[in-house]
Motif scaffolding. Structure first.
Motif, PDB file in Angstrom:
ATOM      1  N   GLY A 148      -0.974   5.060  10.563  1.00 40.70           N
ATOM      2  CA  GLY A 148      -2.186   5.136   9.716  1.00 40.70           C
ATOM      3  C   GLY A 148      -2.214   6.407   8.896  1.00 40.70           C
ATOM      4  O   GLY A 148      -2.491   6.385   7.687  1.00 40.70           O
ATOM      5  N   THR A 149      -1.919   7.540   9.518  1.00 40.50           N
ATOM      6  CA  THR A 149      -1.981   8.808   8.791  1.00 40.50           C
ATOM      7  C   THR A 149      -0.789   8.929   7.826  1.00 40.50           C
ATOM      8  O   THR A 149      -0.930   9.426   6.717  1.00 40.50           O
ATOM      9  CB  THR A 149      -2.005  10.008   9.770  1.00 40.50           C
ATOM     10  OG1 THR A 149      -0.985   9.841  10.752  1.00 40.50           O
ATOM     11  CG2 THR A 149      -3.351  10.123  10.469  1.00 40.50           C
ATOM     12  N   SER A 150       0.396   8.431   8.260  1.00 43.15           N
ATOM     13  CA  SER A 150       1.562   8.485   7.354  1.00 43.15           C
ATOM     14  C   SER A 150       1.280   7.669   6.105  1.00 43.15           C
ATOM     15  O   SER A 150       1.584   8.083   4.986  1.00 43.15           O
ATOM     16  CB  SER A 150       2.816   7.893   8.017  1.00 43.15           C
ATOM     17  OG  SER A 150       3.090   8.562   9.204  1.00 43.15           O
ATOM     18  N   ALA A 151       0.691   6.481   6.315  1.00 46.79           N
ATOM     19  CA  ALA A 151       0.413   5.595   5.174  1.00 46.79           C
ATOM     20  C   ALA A 151      -0.519   6.294   4.185  1.00 46.79           C
ATOM     21  O   ALA A 151      -0.304   6.227   2.978  1.00 46.79           O
ATOM     22  CB  ALA A 151      -0.206   4.293   5.664  1.00 46.79           C
ATOM     23  N   PHE A 152      -1.551   6.995   4.700  1.00 48.88           N
ATOM     24  CA  PHE A 152      -2.456   7.699   3.774  1.00 48.88           C
ATOM     25  C   PHE A 152      -1.685   8.744   2.984  1.00 48.88           C
ATOM     26  O   PHE A 152      -1.776   8.806   1.761  1.00 48.88           O
ATOM     27  CB  PHE A 152      -3.624   8.366   4.515  1.00 48.88           C
ATOM     28  CG  PHE A 152      -4.482   9.188   3.576  1.00 48.88           C
ATOM     29  CD1 PHE A 152      -5.398   8.577   2.729  1.00 48.88           C
ATOM     30  CD2 PHE A 152      -4.319  10.572   3.482  1.00 48.88           C
ATOM     31  CE1 PHE A 152      -6.158   9.322   1.824  1.00 48.88           C
ATOM     32  CE2 PHE A 152      -5.079  11.329   2.582  1.00 48.88           C
ATOM     33  CZ  PHE A 152      -5.998  10.692   1.759  1.00 48.88           C
ATOM     34  N   LEU A 153      -0.899   9.569   3.694  1.00 49.58           N
ATOM     35  CA  LEU A 153      -0.207  10.682   3.022  1.00 49.58           C
ATOM     36  C   LEU A 153       0.862  10.171   2.051  1.00 49.58           C
ATOM     37  O   LEU A 153       1.143  10.800   1.043  1.00 49.58           O
ATOM     38  CB  LEU A 153       0.394  11.633   4.065  1.00 49.58           C
ATOM     39  CG  LEU A 153      -0.652  12.342   4.954  1.00 49.58           C
ATOM     40  CD1 LEU A 153       0.014  13.084   6.113  1.00 49.58           C
ATOM     41  CD2 LEU A 153      -1.518  13.312   4.145  1.00 49.58           C
ATOM     42  N   GLU A 154       1.454   8.985   2.376  1.00 49.40           N
ATOM     43  CA  GLU A 154       2.482   8.409   1.494  1.00 49.40           C
ATOM     44  C   GLU A 154       1.875   7.458   0.459  1.00 49.40           C
ATOM     45  O   GLU A 154       2.589   6.782  -0.270  1.00 49.40           O
ATOM     46  CB  GLU A 154       3.532   7.675   2.356  1.00 49.40           C
ATOM     47  CG  GLU A 154       4.362   8.635   3.199  1.00 49.40           C
ATOM     48  CD  GLU A 154       5.031   7.958   4.406  1.00 49.40           C
ATOM     49  OE1 GLU A 154       5.120   6.705   4.424  1.00 49.40           O
ATOM     50  OE2 GLU A 154       5.447   8.691   5.327  1.00 49.40           O
ATOM     51  N   LYS A 155       0.540   7.387   0.439  1.00 49.39           N
ATOM     52  CA  LYS A 155      -0.212   6.560  -0.521  1.00 49.39           C
ATOM     53  C   LYS A 155       0.240   5.099  -0.482  1.00 49.39           C
ATOM     54  O   LYS A 155       0.570   4.493  -1.498  1.00 49.39           O
ATOM     55  CB  LYS A 155      -0.115   7.150  -1.939  1.00 49.39           C
ATOM     56  CG  LYS A 155      -0.667   8.596  -2.028  1.00 49.39           C
ATOM     57  CD  LYS A 155      -0.680   9.125  -3.441  1.00 49.39           C
ATOM     58  CE  LYS A 155      -1.018  10.606  -3.521  1.00 49.39           C
ATOM     59  NZ  LYS A 155      -2.372  10.996  -3.165  1.00 49.39           N
ATOM     60  N   ARG A 156       0.300   4.522   0.735  1.00 49.66           N
ATOM     61  CA  ARG A 156       0.630   3.097   0.896  1.00 49.66           C
ATOM     62  C   ARG A 156      -0.283   2.479   1.943  1.00 49.66           C
ATOM     63  O   ARG A 156      -1.036   3.194   2.602  1.00 49.66           O
ATOM     64  CB  ARG A 156       2.104   2.933   1.310  1.00 49.66           C
ATOM     65  CG  ARG A 156       2.428   3.601   2.652  1.00 49.66           C
ATOM     66  CD  ARG A 156       3.845   3.286   3.111  1.00 49.66           C
ATOM     67  NE  ARG A 156       4.191   4.059   4.300  1.00 49.66           N
ATOM     68  CZ  ARG A 156       3.851   3.738   5.540  1.00 49.66           C
ATOM     69  NH1 ARG A 156       3.132   2.652   5.782  1.00 49.66           N
ATOM     70  NH2 ARG A 156       4.196   4.500   6.564  1.00 49.66           N
ATOM     71  N   LYS A 157      -0.196   1.145   2.105  1.00 52.10           N
ATOM     72  CA  LYS A 157      -1.013   0.453   3.111  1.00 52.10           C
ATOM     73  C   LYS A 157      -0.358   0.574   4.490  1.00 52.10           C
ATOM     74  O   LYS A 157       0.865   0.433   4.604  1.00 52.10           O
ATOM     75  CB  LYS A 157      -1.117  -1.037   2.762  1.00 52.10           C
ATOM     76  CG  LYS A 157      -2.218  -1.380   1.795  1.00 52.10           C
ATOM     77  CD  LYS A 157      -2.473  -2.901   1.846  1.00 52.10           C
ATOM     78  CE  LYS A 157      -3.837  -3.305   1.405  1.00 52.10           C
ATOM     79  NZ  LYS A 157      -4.309  -2.768   0.161  1.00 52.10           N
ATOM     80  N   PRO A 158      -1.159   0.785   5.557  1.00 49.92           N
ATOM     81  CA  PRO A 158      -0.550   0.888   6.885  1.00 49.92           C
ATOM     82  C   PRO A 158      -0.140  -0.478   7.441  1.00 49.92           C
ATOM     83  O   PRO A 158      -0.729  -1.489   7.094  1.00 49.92           O
ATOM     84  CB  PRO A 158      -1.685   1.482   7.732  1.00 49.92           C
ATOM     85  CG  PRO A 158      -2.933   1.083   7.035  1.00 49.92           C
ATOM     86  CD  PRO A 158      -2.613   0.977   5.577  1.00 49.92           C
ATOM     87  N   GLU A 159       0.892  -0.479   8.291  1.00 50.97           N
ATOM     88  CA  GLU A 159       1.258  -1.702   9.026  1.00 50.97           C
ATOM     89  C   GLU A 159       1.129  -1.391  10.505  1.00 50.97           C
ATOM     90  O   GLU A 159       2.027  -0.790  11.108  1.00 50.97           O
ATOM     91  CB  GLU A 159       2.690  -2.117   8.688  1.00 50.97           C
ATOM     92  CG  GLU A 159       2.801  -2.743   7.313  1.00 50.97           C
ATOM     93  CD  GLU A 159       4.223  -3.171   6.988  1.00 50.97           C
ATOM     94  OE1 GLU A 159       4.948  -3.608   7.916  1.00 50.97           O
ATOM     95  OE2 GLU A 159       4.602  -3.026   5.815  1.00 50.97           O
ATOM     96  N   PHE A 160       0.011  -1.792  11.100  1.00 50.85           N
ATOM     97  CA  PHE A 160      -0.264  -1.446  12.493  1.00 50.85           C
ATOM     98  C   PHE A 160       0.442  -2.401  13.451  1.00 50.85           C
ATOM     99  O   PHE A 160       0.587  -3.587  13.181  1.00 50.85           O
ATOM    100  CB  PHE A 160      -1.781  -1.495  12.747  1.00 50.85           C
ATOM    101  CG  PHE A 160      -2.529  -0.417  12.019  1.00 50.85           C
ATOM    102  CD1 PHE A 160      -2.244   0.918  12.244  1.00 50.85           C
ATOM    103  CD2 PHE A 160      -3.531  -0.733  11.105  1.00 50.85           C
ATOM    104  CE1 PHE A 160      -2.937   1.920  11.577  1.00 50.85           C
ATOM    105  CE2 PHE A 160      -4.224   0.254  10.432  1.00 50.85           C
ATOM    106  CZ  PHE A 160      -3.928   1.582  10.671  1.00 50.85           C
ATOM    107  N   LYS A 161       0.860  -1.854  14.605  1.00 48.19           N
ATOM    108  CA  LYS A 161       1.532  -2.692  15.611  1.00 48.19           C
ATOM    109  C   LYS A 161       0.662  -2.894  16.847  1.00 48.19           C
ATOM    110  O   LYS A 161       1.018  -3.613  17.765  1.00 48.19           O
ATOM    111  CB  LYS A 161       2.853  -2.034  16.028  1.00 48.19           C
ATOM    112  CG  LYS A 161       3.871  -1.956  14.906  1.00 48.19           C
ATOM    113  CD  LYS A 161       5.277  -1.820  15.499  1.00 48.19           C
ATOM    114  CE  LYS A 161       6.337  -1.831  14.420  1.00 48.19           C
ATOM    115  NZ  LYS A 161       6.715  -0.477  14.011  1.00 48.19           N
ATOM    116  N   GLY A 162      -0.443  -2.164  16.917  1.00 54.14           N
ATOM    117  CA  GLY A 162      -1.342  -2.342  18.071  1.00 54.14           C
ATOM    118  C   GLY A 162      -0.883  -1.617  19.317  1.00 54.14           C
ATOM    119  O   GLY A 162      -1.147  -2.033  20.427  1.00 54.14           O
ATOM    120  N   LYS A 163      -0.172  -0.486  19.119  1.00 56.88           N
ATOM    121  CA  LYS A 163       0.211   0.311  20.288  1.00 56.88           C
ATOM    122  C   LYS A 163       0.323   1.782  19.919  1.00 56.88           C
ATOM    123  O   LYS A 163       0.437   2.130  18.756  1.00 56.88           O
ATOM    124  CB  LYS A 163       1.513  -0.176  20.904  1.00 56.88           C
ATOM    125  CG  LYS A 163       2.669  -0.344  19.922  1.00 56.88           C
ATOM    126  CD  LYS A 163       3.884  -0.908  20.625  1.00 56.88           C
ATOM    127  CE  LYS A 163       5.019  -1.101  19.622  1.00 56.88           C
ATOM    128  NZ  LYS A 163       6.285  -1.376  20.192  1.00 56.88           N
TER     129      LYS A 163
END
Ligand code: CO8
Length: 256
Positions: free
Chosen positions: A241-256
């Protein structure tokens, strides 16, 4: 003098505290939090200060949240401690026994919404927007937001805002009871106007009313919030989640 916070007092004893990192939308890094703590410790012992206005520097944001770049470094222990540290500073703000008004002049997201909620009253500009987007980063609010939002809105509406992470406009925030009023002018001016009415009343009575209204708030929920915040700091979803924000992309969560 401070680097990230402006602190001024006028001749009526109204102090204005401005979180001032406009290039980063006033995001709360450790320095801002330390300076806010110092300012509010000074306010507590300054008997000449009758009231406080908190606002954000620049014209876009009140505060766009905790600094996501700094969040990225947290693990379970440091995450819990960072949450507790912020909770204590926001509690110090709420414990100011003189009126504290948030002049919400733009984005109030995450830790920014939580800072707004630590104020006794909130006046928003028309372009203000509120949200608790932490779940989109794989987190939960950690500066007391799970507790204060539930108290202000009731559980169902607080759950909806926190679980969706959606933003609400100033008008919607007023309908929800999240802000007291919305102004088409400068919220700092509107706060001064409101303070004119409040401060014409008996000062001891005003302080006693604030004390009585907050008296029943209990502390246990804050501990649970901080413990869970720390645990989330070691999940893969938090890194994503935080990487996606900093890289300006949508997060892909895995639920763990
Ligand atoms: N942290 C760090 N940097 C930020 C933040 C933030 N919260 N918000 C904005 N910025 C930075 C941007 O990275 C950007 O920097 P740069 O110019 O170097 O790329 C600059 O501010 C301007 O922002 P944008 O370019 O993104 O401006 P836009 O107008 O395009 O978007 C938004 C404005 C919608 C407000 C967007 O900036 C945004 O989504 N910001 C993040 C909002 C957010 O998710 N806030 C919640 C953070 S998590 C949190 O607050 C947890 C609180 C509890 C913590 C408890 C323990 C630590």
């Amino acid at each position: 003098s401070y680097d990230t916070v402006l602190f001024e007092t006028d001749d009526k004893g109204i102090a204005t505290v401005t979180v001032n990192r406009p290039k980063k939308l006033n995001a709360l890094n450790d320095k801002v939090l330390n300076e806010l703590a110092d300012v509010f410790k000074a306010i507590q012992v300054d008997e000449d200060i009758e009231a406080v206005i908190i606002t954000g520097g620049g014209d876009k944001a009140f505060v766009a949240g905790a600094d996501i770049k700094e969040l990225r470094e947290l693990d379970n222990r440091s995450g819990r401690m960072a949450s507790q540290k912020g909770q204590q500073i926001f509690q110090l703000i709420e414990d100011t026994r003189r009126p504290v008004i948030g002049a919400i002049n733009g984005f109030a997201l995450g830790g920014g919404a939580e800072l707004a909620m630590a104020c006794h009253l909130r006046i928003a500009s028309e372009n203000a927007a509120f949200g608790l987007p932490e779940v989109g980063l794989g987190l939960i609010p950690g500066y007391g937001g799970t507790q204060r939002l539930s108290r202000l809105l009731g559980r169902a509406r607080a759950l909806e805002m926190i679980l969706t992470g959606k933003q609400v406009s100033a008008d919607e925030a007023q309908k929800l009871g999240l802000v007291n009023s919305v102004t088409d002018g400068d919220p700092e001016e509107a706060a001064r106007e409101l303070l004119g009415k409040i401060l014409s009343n008996g000062p001891v009575a005003v302080r006693s009313a604030i004390k009585a209204i907050y008296h029943s708030d209990h502390q246990n929920g804050y501990q649970v919030e901080a413990d869970l915040f720390g645990e989330l700091c070691e999940t893969e979803d938090f890194i994503e989640g935080t990487s996606a924000f900093l890289e300006k992309r949508k997060p892909e969560f895995k639920g763990k």
